[in-house]
Structures are given as structure tokens and as C-alpha cells.
Design an enzyme around this catalytic site. Sequence first.
Site, PDB file in Angstrom:
ATOM      1  N   LEU A   1      21.395  46.817 -38.000  1.00 37.12           N
ATOM      2  CA  LEU A   1      22.631  46.638 -37.157  1.00 37.12           C
ATOM      3  C   LEU A   1      23.043  45.033 -37.039  1.00 37.12           C
ATOM      4  CD1 LEU A   1      25.045  47.925 -35.740  1.00 37.12           C
ATOM      5  CD2 LEU A   1      23.556  48.054 -33.921  1.00 37.12           C
TER       6      LEU A   1
ATOM      7  N   SER B   1      23.257  47.747 -43.069  1.00 34.56           N
ATOM      8  CA  SER B   1      24.848  48.098 -42.481  1.00 34.56           C
ATOM      9  C   SER B   1      25.307  46.783 -42.583  1.00 34.56           C
ATOM     10  CB  SER B   1      24.989  48.980 -41.485  1.00 34.56           C
ATOM     11  OG  SER B   1      24.417  48.278 -40.112  1.00 34.56           O
TER      12      SER B   1
ATOM     13  N   ILE C   1      17.638  44.302 -35.688  1.00 35.05           N
ATOM     14  CA  ILE C   1      18.900  43.516 -35.546  1.00 35.05           C
ATOM     15  C   ILE C   1      19.327  42.384 -36.737  1.00 35.05           C
ATOM     16  CG2 ILE C   1      20.323  42.157 -34.189  1.00 35.05           C
ATOM     17  CD1 ILE C   1      19.936  44.843 -32.838  1.00 35.05           C
ATOM     18  N   LYS C   2      20.501  42.381 -37.216  1.00 34.74           N
ATOM     19  CA  LYS C   2      20.743  41.309 -38.178  1.00 34.74           C
ATOM     20  C   LYS C   2      21.638  40.199 -37.574  1.00 34.74           C
ATOM     21  CE  LYS C   2      22.269  42.567 -42.409  1.00 34.74           C
ATOM     22  NZ  LYS C   2      23.009  43.400 -43.466  1.00 34.74           N
ATOM     23  N   VAL C   3      20.790  39.160 -37.901  1.00 40.86           N
ATOM     24  CA  VAL C   3      21.319  38.066 -37.392  1.00 40.86           C
ATOM     25  C   VAL C   3      21.536  37.030 -38.469  1.00 40.86           C
ATOM     26  CG1 VAL C   3      20.382  35.666 -36.123  1.00 40.86           C
ATOM     27  CG2 VAL C   3      20.235  37.938 -35.377  1.00 40.86           C
TER      28      VAL C   3
END
Length: 368
Positions: free
Chosen positions: A106, A42, A137-139
Site C-alpha cells: 500500500l 497496488s 508500505i510503498k515509499v
Amino acid sequence: MTKLHALAALGQSIWYDNIHRSLVESSGLAALIEAGIRGVTSNPSIFEKAIVGSTDYDAAIRALAARGMGAAQIAETLMVEDIQRAADLLRPVYEESAGDDGYVSLEVSPALAHDTPGTIAEALRLWRAVDRPNLMIKVPATPAGIAAITALIRQGVSVNVTLIFGLGAYRAVAEAYIAGLAQWLAAGGSARQVASVASFFVSRIDSAVDALLEVRGARHLQGTIAIACAKVAYRTMQEIFSSPRWSTLEREGARAQRLLWASTSTKNPAYPDTLYVDALIGGRTVNTLPPATLEAFWDHGTVAPTLSQGLDAAYEQLAALAALGIDLEAVEKQLQEEGVAAFARSFDALLAKVAAKSAQLAPGACGA
């Protein structure tokens, strides 16, 4: 057996670049998983379209607003709920693959793209809020984001590193992952608990470079540079994750970071709509496909191990680009800046529209 299962047999996992409430509440995502989808990604643009582009969330927005939540808290609550539902549906894939697949991603707020402490704090907060082992976790792969990656990995947080457009950034991302993983293991962490993917954006490279090639009259190189970059990145991944340094961690059970091909929808209508799927098939990779690209691949995509082919030609194409005076590193930097800005605009638009919907749906409001 679908084409997605055939890709899995070649070592490539297909994730779905889309999420919305009706998908996770109906049988939609379950059917995709049955057909071979092995993860979900996402981003702020996807959530903006999902939440403000339908009435699926209206009841939840009304209820949350009635509890006194502001737009940011409402939006986050809705996103976390969707991510949790998707993660639960994908949990069997996660278990069956021993944690290689079955993830849902996310993203931290794009406003924190240049804030290392802020990124770390928000990532840890979201990690706890979702509370699912198959969350990533998207970074972003900005300098601040890369510094955050090591800090998150060493705390046992799985990370999807996004907005990678070049080889320099990719190397830095892989190094950040390895450094964080070494620290995690040294502190007694479980090697199999942590996973990561490096999301390399492809089609946007061609969109930017093709315009520069047009000016220079080098049309023969158009539509080749993104795939050339991907092939060289794949070779780089193989080198990094077969090095003596990595082998030491691998003996402790560490999981190699995989390259993930992102931005795989074809932007130029003159190119085949499965270009960035057919040409990027190889072991230990992920390709995340938006709905239209997935449908196109199911219909007429080709399954073959293509990433390992044409590496010499890829190097030649990149050399030819440099000979034309095109600074690929500058293009990559610009694309990353534009990507961060685009996600920030989507995030801001999401908050503004959630605020407007909250007011519209409030008890006593006109039309509520």
C-alpha cells in the site's frame, strides 16, 4: 504445477500487480494464490481504476459518506479494507514462507514524495490502520523517500521501495534498508519481522531510451537497455548482500532485500509481450505482473534462469549508450519525476471522483 510454481522453484516469486474489491471478495485472488501468486502490489493508478471504474464500491461509498466522511477519508477506508482482505488471503503464503512472501503493498500519498517527515508519519499511520504483519508500505526512491526508508525499517515497518529507475538509486535504497535494519536489530527488534523489496521499473526505461536511440540512428540498441540495467542491478544486489557487512546482519537472522521487477508490461507492441518476464528470471527476486502480462506468460512465457546470463553484453550495451552521449542518469531522474507526477495525478483524480460519487450517491440525490 503452473509456470508460477516453476519460477518459485528457481527462486523467483510472482506477485500480482492489481487489486479491486471483486477480486478479494470473490474466489478470484484465492484462485490466483492457488496457481502460484505469492503477493499483491497496488498503486494510486490501480486504485483509481478499481474504485471509480466500477460500481463495486458504491454501497460502501454511500454508507461512508452518510457517516460524514470526506473524499480522502472514504478513499483511504476503501483501500485499507481491500488491502486487509488481500493480506488475510495471503496470510498462509506468509506463514508457509516464514515471511519471505505473502505481502500486500500500500503506497503513501504521492503528494509526500519529497517530504521525509510526512512520509514517515503517513507510513506509520497506514501501518497501524491496516494492522497486518504481511503489509508492505510503498515509499518512492526519491531522496526524501530514501531517508524515510531507514527510519521506517528501524521501527519494524516492512517497505516496498518504488519508482527505482537506475543503479545509483538502487544502491542508495539497499544502503537505506541495511542501515535501518542494523538499527532495528541493535534496538532488540526481531530480524524476521522486517522485509523489503526494491522495485526496479523496467519497461519505462526502454520507452524513454528507445526514443533517444532512434534520433541517433542506433536502433540495434533499442529494447536492450532496460534489461541491461536490470542485469547489472541484479549483480549489484548479489554483491551487496554477500558483503562482510551484510553477513554480520545475516548471522543475526536478517532477511536480504530482494529486487522486484516492476513496470513489466511491454509498452512497445513490436516487443514480445513477455519480454520483461522471460528475460528477468533469477533467484531472490520478485516480478510483479499486471493481469494481461500474467495471462501472456501463462500462455507462452518461458521458464529459464535468464538473469545470470549475458552480463558482459549488458555492460557493453550500457557502455555503448554512454558513447552515444546518452546520459542514463538524467533519463532515470526524469522517469522518476514523471512517475511521481503520474501517481499524484491518479491520486488527485481518485479523490475528485470519489467526491463526485459521494454526492451522486447521497440520499435524495438525482439517480441515487
